[in-house]
Design a protein around this motif. Structure first.
Motif, PDB file in Angstrom:
ATOM      1  N   UNK A   1     -18.620 -20.666 -11.986  1.00 13.21           N
ATOM      2  CA  UNK A   1     -17.944 -21.479 -10.974  1.00 13.21           C
ATOM      3  C   UNK A   1     -17.680 -20.686  -9.704  1.00 13.21           C
ATOM      4  N   UNK A   2     -17.237 -19.452  -9.866  1.00 11.62           N
ATOM      5  CA  UNK A   2     -17.014 -18.606  -8.689  1.00 11.62           C
ATOM      6  C   UNK A   2     -18.327 -18.362  -7.953  1.00 11.62           C
ATOM      7  N   UNK A   3     -19.385 -18.050  -8.702  1.00 11.73           N
ATOM      8  CA  UNK A   3     -20.673 -17.737  -8.067  1.00 11.73           C
ATOM      9  C   UNK A   3     -21.198 -18.946  -7.278  1.00 11.73           C
ATOM     10  N   UNK A   4     -21.097 -20.136  -7.859  1.00  8.78           N
ATOM     11  CA  UNK A   4     -21.587 -21.332  -7.161  1.00  8.78           C
ATOM     12  C   UNK A   4     -20.768 -21.583  -5.894  1.00  8.78           C
ATOM     13  N   UNK A   5     -19.447 -21.461  -5.996  1.00  7.66           N
ATOM     14  CA  UNK A   5     -18.605 -21.644  -4.815  1.00  7.66           C
ATOM     15  C   UNK A   5     -18.951 -20.624  -3.741  1.00  7.66           C
ATOM     16  N   UNK A   6     -19.178 -19.393  -4.161  1.00  2.75           N
ATOM     17  CA  UNK A   6     -19.520 -18.327  -3.215  1.00  2.75           C
ATOM     18  C   UNK A   6     -20.841 -18.622  -2.518  1.00  2.75           C
ATOM     19  N   UNK A   7     -21.804 -19.157  -3.257  1.00  2.00           N
ATOM     20  CA  UNK A   7     -23.113 -19.460  -2.663  1.00  2.00           C
ATOM     21  C   UNK A   7     -23.034 -20.588  -1.642  1.00  2.00           C
ATOM     22  N   UNK A   8     -22.238 -21.617  -1.933  1.00  2.14           N
ATOM     23  CA  UNK A   8     -22.195 -22.783  -1.048  1.00  2.14           C
ATOM     24  C   UNK A   8     -21.168 -22.687   0.062  1.00  2.14           C
TER      25      UNK A   8
END
Length: 196
Positions: free
Chosen positions: A187-194
């Protein structure tokens, strides 16, 4: 989800009231629910309920040698047992996430109207005006990934079960713990990417 929206609205509204901006709680609740809280809550609940059931069921089938029987009959266990579960989670996780988000927004509107003096119309106007389509799409994408993640982890733990009933309990517990940690990290990684 309803009470999560109420908590978000109350905590945010109390702080915004200090600067006379409590009318903007709709934005805070809507964006928080769409981006983070909706997908995370839905995924954690599904991991604890559905994921643990998958791990326990497949673990029981493994230790009772039903998986081996399927292989003897030339039925691929992954295609027969995992793929339907994966397809169901890929469809239902985003649907349940959207439902949770709407319940959270409704809960926030109730708190805004009853405790913060924000009319439901002003609440929804601000929420819809400032929340972006991107917030919804990222939240739904995140929940879709969570559905795949939960199914993969829990089915793998079920197939890796050994040592009888004790092993089923261990596999079930491991599946939930690994799913929770994976959901937080991914979840953190996806938020960071977008949203970097």
């Amino acid at each position: 989800a309803f009470f999560t929206g109420m908590i978000l609205a109350l905590q945010t509204g109390l702080e915004l009231r200090k600067v006379g901006q409590e009318v903007n709680i709709g934005v805070a609740v809507m964006v928080s629910m769409l981006r983070e809280m909706g997908p995370f809550m839905t995924a954690l609940i599904l991991a604890a309920s559905v994921g643990s059931a998958m791990a326990a069921e497949l673990g029981t089938m493994t230790v009772s040698e039903e998986i081996a029987a399927l292989e003897v009959m030339s039925i691929p266990p992954v295609r027969f047992l995992v793929m339907p579960r994966l397809a169901a989670m890929m469809v239902m996780t985003p649907v349940l996430t959207f439902y949770a988000c709407m319940l959270g927004v409704a809960g926030g509107a109730l708190v805004g109207a009853t405790q913060l003096g924000v009319s439901p119309q002003a609440y929804l106007d601000n929420a819809i005006r400032w929340a972006e389509n991107k917030d919804l799409y990222v939240g739904l994408f995140k929940s879709w990934v969570f559905g795949i993640l939960i199914t993969t982890v829990c089915c793998h733990q079920g197939f890796a079960t050994a040592e009888g009933a004790v092993g089923v309990g261990r596999a079930t517990r491991r599946s939930v713990v690994i799913s929770f940690l994976s959901i937080l990290v991914v979840g953190y990684i996806i938020t960071r990417l977008f949203y970097a």
